[in-house]
Every structure is written in C-alpha cells, then in structure tokens.
Enzyme design. Structure first.
Site, PDB file in Angstrom:
ATOM      1  CG  HIS A 233       6.555  11.338 -23.645  1.00  0.00           C
ATOM      2  ND1 HIS A 233       5.202  11.336 -23.890  1.00  0.00           N
ATOM      3  CD2 HIS A 233       6.765  12.335 -22.739  1.00  0.00           C
ATOM      4  CE1 HIS A 233       4.619  12.276 -23.157  1.00  0.00           C
ATOM      5  NE2 HIS A 233       5.540  12.889 -22.459  1.00  0.00           N
TER       6      HIS A 233
ATOM      7  CG  HIS B 115      -0.502  11.207 -24.127  1.00  0.00           C
ATOM      8  ND1 HIS B 115      -1.131  11.483 -22.942  1.00  0.00           N
ATOM      9  CD2 HIS B 115       0.824  11.330 -23.872  1.00  0.00           C
ATOM     10  CE1 HIS B 115      -0.227  11.767 -22.012  1.00  0.00           C
ATOM     11  NE2 HIS B 115       0.955  11.689 -22.558  1.00  0.00           N
TER      12      HIS B 115
ATOM     13  NE  ARG C 296      -4.101  -1.913   1.951  1.00  0.00           N
ATOM     14  CZ  ARG C 296      -4.117  -2.915   2.821  1.00  0.00           C
ATOM     15  NH1 ARG C 296      -3.256  -2.916   3.821  1.00  0.00           N
ATOM     16  NH2 ARG C 296      -4.989  -3.894   2.695  1.00  0.00           N
TER      17      ARG C 296
ATOM     18  CD  GLU D  59      -3.105  17.001 -15.082  1.00  0.00           C
ATOM     19  OE1 GLU D  59      -1.977  16.510 -14.954  1.00  0.00           O
ATOM     20  OE2 GLU D  59      -3.853  16.767 -16.045  1.00  0.00           O
TER      21      GLU D  59
ATOM     22  CD  GLU E 232       7.786  17.060 -21.807  1.00  0.00           C
ATOM     23  OE1 GLU E 232       7.223  18.046 -21.298  1.00  0.00           O
ATOM     24  OE2 GLU E 232       7.185  16.010 -22.126  1.00  0.00           O
TER      25      GLU E 232
ATOM     26  CE  LYS F 237       6.039  17.981 -13.305  1.00  0.00           C
ATOM     27  NZ  LYS F 237       6.218  16.786 -14.074  1.00  0.00           N
TER      28      LYS F 237
ATOM     29  NE  ARG G  35       1.481  17.328 -12.222  1.00  0.00           N
ATOM     30  CZ  ARG G  35       2.052  16.446 -11.436  1.00  0.00           C
ATOM     31  NH1 ARG G  35       1.699  16.379 -10.176  1.00  0.00           N
ATOM     32  NH2 ARG G  35       2.979  15.630 -11.891  1.00  0.00           N
TER      33      ARG G  35
ATOM     34  CG  ASN H 136      -1.381  17.435 -19.389  1.00  0.00           C
ATOM     35  OD1 ASN H 136      -0.380  16.768 -19.123  1.00  0.00           O
ATOM     36  ND2 ASN H 136      -2.453  17.451 -18.615  1.00  0.00           N
TER      37      ASN H 136
ATOM     38  CE  LYS I  34       0.087  14.359 -14.062  1.00  0.00           C
ATOM     39  NZ  LYS I  34      -0.179  14.942 -15.397  1.00  0.00           N
TER      40      LYS I  34
ATOM     41  CG  HIS J 160       1.623  15.994 -22.907  1.00  0.00           C
ATOM     42  ND1 HIS J 160       2.396  17.111 -23.115  1.00  0.00           N
ATOM     43  CD2 HIS J 160       2.388  15.143 -22.165  1.00  0.00           C
ATOM     44  CE1 HIS J 160       3.569  16.952 -22.517  1.00  0.00           C
ATOM     45  NE2 HIS J 160       3.594  15.766 -21.935  1.00  0.00           N
TER      46      HIS J 160
HETATM   47  N1  GLY Z   1       4.298  15.466 -17.111  1.00  0.00           N
HETATM   48  C1  GLY Z   1       3.206  16.269 -16.770  1.00  0.00           C
HETATM   49  C2  GLY Z   1       2.965  16.357 -15.296  1.00  0.00           C
HETATM   50  O1  GLY Z   1       3.789  15.933 -14.507  1.00  0.00           O
HETATM   51  O2  GLY Z   1       1.951  16.849 -14.894  1.00  0.00           O
END
Ligand code: GLY
Length: 371
Positions: free
Chosen positions: A264, A251, A120, A236, A184, A226, A240, A244, A142, A247
């Site tokens: 990526h 994606h 857990r 998010e 990025e 960041k 946050r 994206n 994430k 993205h």
């Molecule tokens: N890579 C995008 C984030 O960490 O929110």
C-alpha cells in the site's frame, strides 16, 4: 523510558495513542484499556513467533483466543473477516470482549471491521507493528476489507479504545515495508507541515538507517498530525480527505495488481509522485517544489518491483471505481506547494493521460518485489 501520549477526540469521547519503546515493560498501558474478561488477538504467524508469547503472558488472567490471519493484503477480505467472527461466536465472546490487532495495516483494518460488526460493535485495541500502521492505518477508526472490484469498499468507522505504538517493532521490519511506511510520513509534510518536510529531507539518511531519535520524532509528529486531523473531521467530510494524497492513483494501482506485488505504501508513494506531477501540469505547484518532492520520493523508492501499471483506459476506469470518485468525476488531492494540499475535481481528463505510467515500463523483475 517514559511513554508519550497523544489524545484523539471524537464525538465527545477520546482515546489515548501511547508512543514509546519496550511496551512489554509497561503492561498497565494495555490492561487498563481492557474492560471485560475476554480477548481475541488477531495476528500473523511471523509476528506471533516473536511477540505473541509476551502478549499472552500479559493477558494470562483473561480468556485469550488467537486468530492467525494469512500474510498479504489479498487476505483482507470478507472470507477472513467471517472466520474471525466465527471464532468469536464459537468461543462464546460476549459484548464485553476486546479484540486486539497485533500487526500491520491489514491486521488492524480487518480486526477493526470485525469489532465494528460483532454484536453490533465491541471494543478493540490497536498494537501496530509496521511503520505505515503506526503513523496512519491504526489511528482514526477507518476499518474495512477489500473487494475484487475496489480497495476498502466494505467497512465502517469504528474507533479503537487505545493505540499502543512501540517503535522498537520497527527494528525487525523488512526494509521494503519500512520504506513503504516512510511514504505516509512524508505525506504529512506534503499536506500540512513544510517544516516537517524540510526536516525529513535533512534527516532522510538517519530515517533510512532507523536511528532511534529520528524514528521517534517522525512517528510522534505523524501521529500528532493524524490525531488532530481525525479529531477535527472524523467522518471525512472535509480536511480528512487531504490524507488521501496519492491514494486515487495508489488504490487504482493496488486494485490493478489484485492487492499483490505492491505494498500500500509503495502505491501511495507512486501516487504522491503522480499527484505532484498533475499539480505541476495544472500550474498549481512550482517546478522547484516538484523537484524537491521527486528527489525525496526517489530516496525511498524500491530499486526493484514486480507490479504492473494499468493501461491508460484501465487507470481511468479503476480511478472512477474508487470510493472517492463521485458523479462520474475524478477527485484528487493536489498540492499548491509543499505543506499546502487541496481537493480538486477533474472534469477534463486531458492533463491526466500523459502523466500516467503504463506497463511494461516497470515490473517482471523479481517476484519478491525487491527493495
Ligand atoms: N488513511 C487515511 C485516513 O485515515 O483517513
């Protein structure tokens, strides 16, 4: 040299992101973040050859197990995640264990997700070795694995206990991976820092040549952005999501290619170009800003590529499947100007279709991906 530290705050806690060079000369940075007597290092064989012995030496007082993840985003899956958990179980790791992700974004994401689920939730540390992981993936908690039906669809928010960023790792990174990481870096300029964007424009040659001072400035500035964004919006709910940018398109492109043939960062690079085009089509972004963005992105675009673009209907279907899509509507991060991004929901898809590239415009060139 002295190491810089950026603190990331979340839920009344915080963790350090250490940034510097020659990490092996600073073993205390690592040891002080390990609380128990057991560690599991997750890494890949190419990295292991150069960096694993140093890490094992630093950790010789601990029960130190190693799991080798096969190379490639296509291995960031439930099967590999399960293998990691099996090693932890078989080797008798208890709740005080620490997982260490030594590698790029794939290693960090799957290790973090194993740490989030084992007993857990146990501690983990990030030692990111690629540019994209140093400026983005390793920071912010994430964690996830991919599913054939969508990227990062199975995962959890689980913050590491510390992040150790040694920019010297980047010296041996293949040029293709390095350029993908620069996408990025540019993203932070685009979404919230026009001065940084202008600095990148001016210093792109030094960055491409990996000059120490330029790389350190780019990494530190990106990490500060960041950490600040995640500290303000860990789960998010708002700002946050600006991370994206590119993205939704990216994606879709990765999923269409089965997480192979395109990195990526390369997918994000293409996605940011498309997001800028869409912003311009909708009257948000000036022609002058669009041209500056296209010009900078062009400088880090690989000369050759082996991926394919989806056909228009597939693009739309893949973007609908993305976890950022809600109630059948497509969500995009778009640009008002360089340094100012906003979320927008597109209900009328008419402006989208003409800007979507489709195969066989690119591809079939070089199975290695080139660059
Ligand atoms: N890579 C995008 C984030 O960490 O929110």
């Amino acid at each position: 040299m002295t190491w810089d530290v950026v603190e990331l705050f979340h839920q009344n806690q915080s963790y350090p992101i250490h940034i510097g060079q020659q990490w092996s000369a600073h073993p205390e940075l690592l040891r002080k973040s390990i609380t128990g007597k057991q560690v599991l290092i997750v890494t890949q064989s190419v990295l292991a050859a150069t960096h694993l012995p140093v890490l094992q030496d630093i950790l010789k007082a601990y029960q130190c197990d190693v799991y080798y993840l096969p190379e490639g985003e296509e291995h960031k899956n439930i099967t590999q995640w399960q293998h990691i958990l099996e090693v932890l179980l078989r080797q008798g790791h208890d709740r005080t264990t620490t997982l260490i992700a030594l590698g790029g974004g794939v290693v960090g994401d799957i290790t973090g997700f194993a740490a989030a689920c084992y007993l857990r939730g146990v501690n983990y540390l990030q030692i990111p070795t690629t540019l994209i992981a140093q400026v983005d993936a390793a920071i912010g908690g994430k964690t996830a694995v991919n599913h054939a039906l969508g990227k990062n669809m199975i995962g959890a928010f689980h913050q590491p206990r510390a992040v150790l960023i040694d920019v010297d790792f980047l010296k041996t990174l293949p040029q293709r991976d390095y350029q993908a990481g620069l996408a990025e870096v540019i993203k932070y300029g685009l979404i919230r820092d026009p001065v940084f964007f202008a600095w990148i424009e001016k210093n792109i040659s030094a960055l491409l040549a990996r000059e120490d001072a330029a790389v350190l400035h780019a990494v530190k500035t990106s990490v500060r952005h960041k950490a600040e964004i995640v500290s303000l919006d860990e789960k998010e709910q708002g700002m946050r999501s600006l991370l994206n940018l590119g993205h939704t398109f990216g994606h879709a492109l990765e999923t269409a290619n089965g997480y192979q043939h395109i990195l990526h960062g390369e997918a994000v690079l293409i996605g940011m170009g498309l997001a800028a085009e869409l912003s311009h089509t909708l009257g948000w972004l000036s022609t002058e800003d669009l041209e500056r963005i296209k010009c900078l992105l062009q400088k880090i675009t690989p000369k050759q590529s082996a991926y394919r673009f989806p056909m228009p209907d597939d693009w739309i279907e893949l973007m609908h499947r993305d976890k950022k899509s809600r109630d059948g509507k497509l969500n995009f991060i778009l640009l008002k100007s360089i340094g100012h991004a906003e979320k927008m929901t597109l209900t009328d898809l008419t402006p989208l279709t003409p800007i979507l590239p489709t195969s066989p415009l690119v591809g079939e060139v070089d199975a290695e991906g080139g660059g």
